[in-house]
Design a protein around this motif. Sequence first.
Motif, PDB file in Angstrom:
ATOM      1  N   ASN A 322       0.839  -1.246   0.426  1.00 27.71           N
ATOM      2  CA  ASN A 322       0.172  -0.373  -0.014  1.00 27.71           C
ATOM      3  C   ASN A 322       0.931   1.522   0.164  1.00 27.71           C
ATOM      4  OD1 ASN A 322      -1.542   2.079   0.721  1.00 27.71           O
ATOM      5  ND2 ASN A 322      -3.069   1.178   1.857  1.00 27.71           N
ATOM      6  N   TYR A 323       0.860   1.918  -0.829  1.00 25.30           N
ATOM      7  CA  TYR A 323       1.796   2.958  -1.371  1.00 25.30           C
ATOM      8  C   TYR A 323       1.637   4.299  -0.715  1.00 25.30           C
ATOM      9  CZ  TYR A 323       4.918   0.895  -4.787  1.00 25.30           C
ATOM     10  OH  TYR A 323       5.164  -0.552  -5.282  1.00 25.30           O
ATOM     11  N   THR A 324      -0.197   4.207  -0.265  1.00 20.46           N
ATOM     12  CA  THR A 324      -0.944   5.562   0.824  1.00 20.46           C
ATOM     13  C   THR A 324       0.121   5.278   2.557  1.00 20.46           C
ATOM     14  OG1 THR A 324      -2.219   5.380  -0.571  1.00 20.46           O
ATOM     15  CG2 THR A 324      -2.424   6.660   1.745  1.00 20.46           C
ATOM     16  N   LYS A 350      -6.224 -18.392  -5.105  1.00 18.00           N
ATOM     17  CA  LYS A 350      -6.830 -16.865  -4.042  1.00 18.00           C
ATOM     18  C   LYS A 350      -6.609 -15.315  -4.994  1.00 18.00           C
ATOM     19  CE  LYS A 350      -6.071 -20.224  -0.397  1.00 18.00           C
ATOM     20  NZ  LYS A 350      -7.487 -20.526   0.173  1.00 18.00           N
ATOM     21  N   ASN A 351      -7.618 -14.887  -4.044  1.00 15.79           N
ATOM     22  CA  ASN A 351      -7.843 -13.153  -4.833  1.00 15.79           C
ATOM     23  C   ASN A 351      -8.610 -12.293  -4.354  1.00 15.79           C
ATOM     24  OD1 ASN A 351     -10.698 -13.395  -5.836  1.00 15.79           O
ATOM     25  ND2 ASN A 351     -10.388 -15.027  -6.884  1.00 15.79           N
ATOM     26  N   GLN A 352      -8.784 -11.602  -4.420  1.00 15.95           N
ATOM     27  CA  GLN A 352      -9.460 -10.473  -3.839  1.00 15.95           C
ATOM     28  C   GLN A 352      -9.724  -8.848  -4.531  1.00 15.95           C
ATOM     29  OE1 GLN A 352      -6.924  -7.623  -0.852  1.00 15.95           O
ATOM     30  NE2 GLN A 352      -8.190  -8.433   1.020  1.00 15.95           N
ATOM     31  N   THR A 353     -10.693  -8.631  -4.569  1.00 17.87           N
ATOM     32  CA  THR A 353     -11.063  -7.549  -5.274  1.00 17.87           C
ATOM     33  C   THR A 353     -11.095  -6.460  -3.829  1.00 17.87           C
ATOM     34  OG1 THR A 353     -12.969  -8.910  -6.246  1.00 17.87           O
ATOM     35  CG2 THR A 353     -13.293  -6.539  -6.266  1.00 17.87           C
ATOM     36  N   ILE A 354     -11.262  -5.412  -4.360  1.00 18.01           N
ATOM     37  CA  ILE A 354     -10.895  -4.030  -4.583  1.00 18.01           C
ATOM     38  C   ILE A 354     -11.196  -3.064  -4.565  1.00 18.01           C
ATOM     39  CG2 ILE A 354      -9.133  -2.293  -3.121  1.00 18.01           C
ATOM     40  CD1 ILE A 354      -6.691  -4.788  -2.685  1.00 18.01           C
ATOM     41  N   THR A 355     -11.993  -2.483  -3.752  1.00 18.07           N
ATOM     42  CA  THR A 355     -12.953  -1.193  -5.209  1.00 18.07           C
ATOM     43  C   THR A 355     -13.036  -0.312  -3.809  1.00 18.07           C
ATOM     44  OG1 THR A 355     -15.365  -2.316  -3.582  1.00 18.07           O
ATOM     45  CG2 THR A 355     -15.071  -3.170  -5.807  1.00 18.07           C
ATOM     46  N   VAL A 356     -12.363   0.061  -2.960  1.00 17.66           N
ATOM     47  CA  VAL A 356     -12.392   1.482  -1.878  1.00 17.66           C
ATOM     48  C   VAL A 356     -10.702   1.494  -1.812  1.00 17.66           C
ATOM     49  CG1 VAL A 356     -12.468   2.416   0.691  1.00 17.66           C
ATOM     50  CG2 VAL A 356     -13.639   0.382  -0.203  1.00 17.66           C
ATOM     51  N   ASN A 357     -10.461   2.976  -2.249  1.00 13.41           N
ATOM     52  CA  ASN A 357      -9.632   3.501  -2.678  1.00 13.41           C
ATOM     53  C   ASN A 357      -8.478   2.284  -3.518  1.00 13.41           C
ATOM     54  OD1 ASN A 357      -9.616   6.228  -1.438  1.00 13.41           O
ATOM     55  ND2 ASN A 357      -9.730   4.957  -0.069  1.00 13.41           N
ATOM     56  N   PRO A 358      -8.648   1.707  -4.885  1.00 10.55           N
ATOM     57  CA  PRO A 358      -7.139   0.537  -4.940  1.00 10.55           C
ATOM     58  C   PRO A 358      -6.453   0.938  -5.923  1.00 10.55           C
ATOM     59  CG  PRO A 358      -9.193   1.561  -6.080  1.00 10.55           C
ATOM     60  CD  PRO A 358     -10.155   2.197  -5.451  1.00 10.55           C
ATOM     61  N   THR A 359      -5.966   2.975  -5.997  1.00 17.95           N
ATOM     62  CA  THR A 359      -5.101   3.429  -6.894  1.00 17.95           C
ATOM     63  C   THR A 359      -4.351   2.829  -5.310  1.00 17.95           C
ATOM     64  OG1 THR A 359      -5.996   5.264  -6.439  1.00 17.95           O
ATOM     65  CG2 THR A 359      -6.077   4.771  -8.575  1.00 17.95           C
ATOM     66  N   ASP A 360      -4.504   3.156  -4.514  1.00 16.80           N
ATOM     67  CA  ASP A 360      -3.639   2.956  -3.047  1.00 16.80           C
ATOM     68  C   ASP A 360      -2.486   1.900  -3.295  1.00 16.80           C
ATOM     69  OD1 ASP A 360      -4.482   4.886  -1.906  1.00 16.80           O
ATOM     70  OD2 ASP A 360      -5.871   3.550  -0.137  1.00 16.80           O
ATOM     71  N   PHE A 361      -2.924   1.279  -4.262  1.00 21.95           N
ATOM     72  CA  PHE A 361      -1.775   0.023  -4.166  1.00 21.95           C
ATOM     73  C   PHE A 361      -1.186  -0.277  -5.677  1.00 21.95           C
ATOM     74  CE2 PHE A 361      -5.207  -1.311  -1.896  1.00 21.95           C
ATOM     75  CZ  PHE A 361      -4.944  -1.945  -0.268  1.00 21.95           C
ATOM     76  N   ASP A 363       1.812   3.063  -7.837  1.00 22.06           N
ATOM     77  CA  ASP A 363       2.755   4.481  -7.027  1.00 22.06           C
ATOM     78  C   ASP A 363       1.752   5.352  -8.530  1.00 22.06           C
ATOM     79  OD1 ASP A 363       4.176   3.105  -9.696  1.00 22.06           O
ATOM     80  OD2 ASP A 363       6.490   3.045  -8.195  1.00 22.06           O
ATOM     81  N   ALA A 364       2.924   6.356  -8.308  1.00 19.15           N
ATOM     82  CA  ALA A 364       2.246   7.459  -9.639  1.00 19.15           C
ATOM     83  C   ALA A 364       2.743   6.874 -10.867  1.00 19.15           C
ATOM     84  CB  ALA A 364       3.084   8.629  -9.258  1.00 19.15           C
ATOM     85  N   THR A 365       3.700   5.590 -11.373  1.00 21.62           N
ATOM     86  CA  THR A 365       4.141   4.700 -12.454  1.00 21.62           C
ATOM     87  C   THR A 365       3.301   4.166 -12.801  1.00 21.62           C
ATOM     88  OG1 THR A 365       5.974   3.754 -11.276  1.00 21.62           O
ATOM     89  CG2 THR A 365       6.367   6.649 -12.388  1.00 21.62           C
ATOM     90  N   GLY A 366       2.558   3.315 -11.695  1.00 20.57           N
ATOM     91  CA  GLY A 366       1.688   1.982 -11.762  1.00 20.57           C
ATOM     92  C   GLY A 366       2.330   0.659 -11.182  1.00 20.57           C
ATOM     93  N   TYR A 367       3.455   1.387 -10.728  1.00 22.39           N
ATOM     94  CA  TYR A 367       4.457  -0.191 -10.043  1.00 22.39           C
ATOM     95  C   TYR A 367       3.718  -0.430  -8.782  1.00 22.39           C
ATOM     96  CZ  TYR A 367       8.644  -2.443  -8.400  1.00 22.39           C
ATOM     97  OH  TYR A 367       9.544  -3.423  -7.765  1.00 22.39           O
ATOM     98  N   TRP A 368       4.127  -2.154  -8.595  1.00 21.97           N
ATOM     99  CA  TRP A 368       3.529  -2.642  -7.404  1.00 21.97           C
ATOM    100  C   TRP A 368       4.724  -3.653  -7.108  1.00 21.97           C
ATOM    101  CZ3 TRP A 368       2.730  -7.849  -8.820  1.00 21.97           C
ATOM    102  CH2 TRP A 368       2.234  -8.444  -9.793  1.00 21.97           C
ATOM    103  N   ARG A 369       4.153  -3.824  -5.819  1.00 21.41           N
ATOM    104  CA  ARG A 369       4.656  -5.220  -5.236  1.00 21.41           C
ATOM    105  C   ARG A 369       3.507  -5.941  -4.430  1.00 21.41           C
ATOM    106  NH1 ARG A 369       8.160  -1.042  -1.434  1.00 21.41           N
ATOM    107  NH2 ARG A 369       8.886  -3.440  -1.217  1.00 21.41           N
ATOM    108  N   MET A 370       4.215  -7.431  -4.282  1.00 22.99           N
ATOM    109  CA  MET A 370       3.615  -8.354  -4.169  1.00 22.99           C
ATOM    110  C   MET A 370       4.103  -9.091  -3.168  1.00 22.99           C
ATOM    111  SD  MET A 370       0.504 -11.426  -5.642  1.00 22.99           S
ATOM    112  CE  MET A 370       0.045  -9.930  -6.649  1.00 22.99           C
ATOM    113  N   LYS A 371       4.016  -9.901  -1.981  1.00 21.70           N
ATOM    114  CA  LYS A 371       4.804 -10.180  -1.032  1.00 21.70           C
ATOM    115  C   LYS A 371       3.839 -11.420  -0.052  1.00 21.70           C
ATOM    116  CE  LYS A 371       6.195  -9.113   3.573  1.00 21.70           C
ATOM    117  NZ  LYS A 371       6.616  -8.809   3.916  1.00 21.70           N
TER     118      LYS A 371
END
Length: 470
Positions: A322-324, A350-361, A363-371
């Motif tokens: 979560n970048y925020t 396993k999956n999860q649907t996020i509809t609240v503030n999805p852009t928190d996940f 960064d400004a360039t669209g980069y994402w990280r998953m652990k």
Amino acid sequence: MKRLKRDKRAVSNAIVVMLSLVLVVIIVANVVLWSYQMNQLDWEKMQEDVKITDVARAGEAWSYNASGYAPSGSTNLVSGSVSNLTSNDGVYMVFRSYASATNTNNIVTNGNVTTATDWTYTDISDPSAVVSGNYSSTVYQSASYSLYIQLVDDSANLAYTGSGKQYQAMATVSTLPTSATLYFYYRIDCGGTSASAEVANATVTITKPDTSTVTVFTTSVTFAALTTGSWIYQTINVSSVFTATGTYTLDLRGYFSTTTAKKPTLTVYYDDVWLNIVTPSEYTNEVEFTGSSNTESWMQLVWTVDSAWTISSVNVTLQLFNYTLGDYPTSENGYIAYTSGDTPNTDETKNQTITVNPTDFGDATGYWRMKIKGVKATDTQFDFKVDWIEFKVVTDSGTLFTFENAGSLTSHVVSLWIINSTNHRRYDANLFINSGEEATYIRADIRLPSTPFIAKVVTERGNMAVFARS
């Protein structure tokens, strides 16, 4: 003439009457036609039945897969690459776990030699019967005993050689250790009558379950005079010795040789013997995956992991950065925790649907990280097999209206409104809905406000349909 004038007046009157009758007929006909048309419109309006069944954001889905990875701790890549993560096809990227917690156990019994038990003496080579071994209650590093091997030369005419050992079969090793360390004190004395070139050797060996023997320590002293030795402490890494489970035997040895006529007594002492093995009590497998996406306005995010574990009941956490927050969440959106199934090597999605503030996940360039992290309290190393990772975003592409025409006539929607507490806006529309059919209508120029709101449409016949979203 008078008669002609009378006739003209009569004709004129007749024409007036006839024209009047024509006008009356026309007026009556128009009234009747208008009445019929109005009745027809009213009837058609009454027959029309248009409903708004749903109003929602229209979205366009974009799917992305991992393009990079970074193992954490001592997790190792066994096989595969990120190219294997683009589809759920049973082709894996495999990572091996590492020991994240350990137990340390001393497998030597009575290594401090506090009692005269648990050790056994035997000759290695003693052709002249001059070598012996036992517990010493007078010479020790710590109370109450030490172990000794001794050669007594009491001959003025002979030189002797001989050897013996104190040994014990140590506790059975049921799990291969990650490390093993041998600790002990030793001391070598030369007593007796005199000395010239008397040699005493201290050697420590470990016999493996396959009966092969490994020498882990050896030292020799040549005495030219009677000498009382000092206790010397040894720390020896013996990890390489432990290559199989089973029973290992520890030998504390003494080797001797004397010269003629000196009659020395050579003694090798051992005390405070420890062999600590470090065995895993927990294994961890942890990998961070990274990827890129777009920078549009996301209305929804669905992240998915399909994977398997080569051991049952692994405690698994999946986290999306979560970048925020500036961190990986530990609950709710961006966090999934579960225990893998009882059957190893079984894929689980396993999956999860996020509809609240999805852009928190992203960064400004669209980069994402998953652990992804798997932990289990076990002494058995296991692998993580990841088959598919997907990061799917849905961008806001307008508003989707869904209509149902339950009437008997085709309906023509000509205008619509979106209303909330701060905005009341009208839009032109042009949508025909056949009788008995449903229809969808996408408007890219309409952005829905936050709930609650009301959507309203009007047909060409003047009917109205209303939809409320709370």
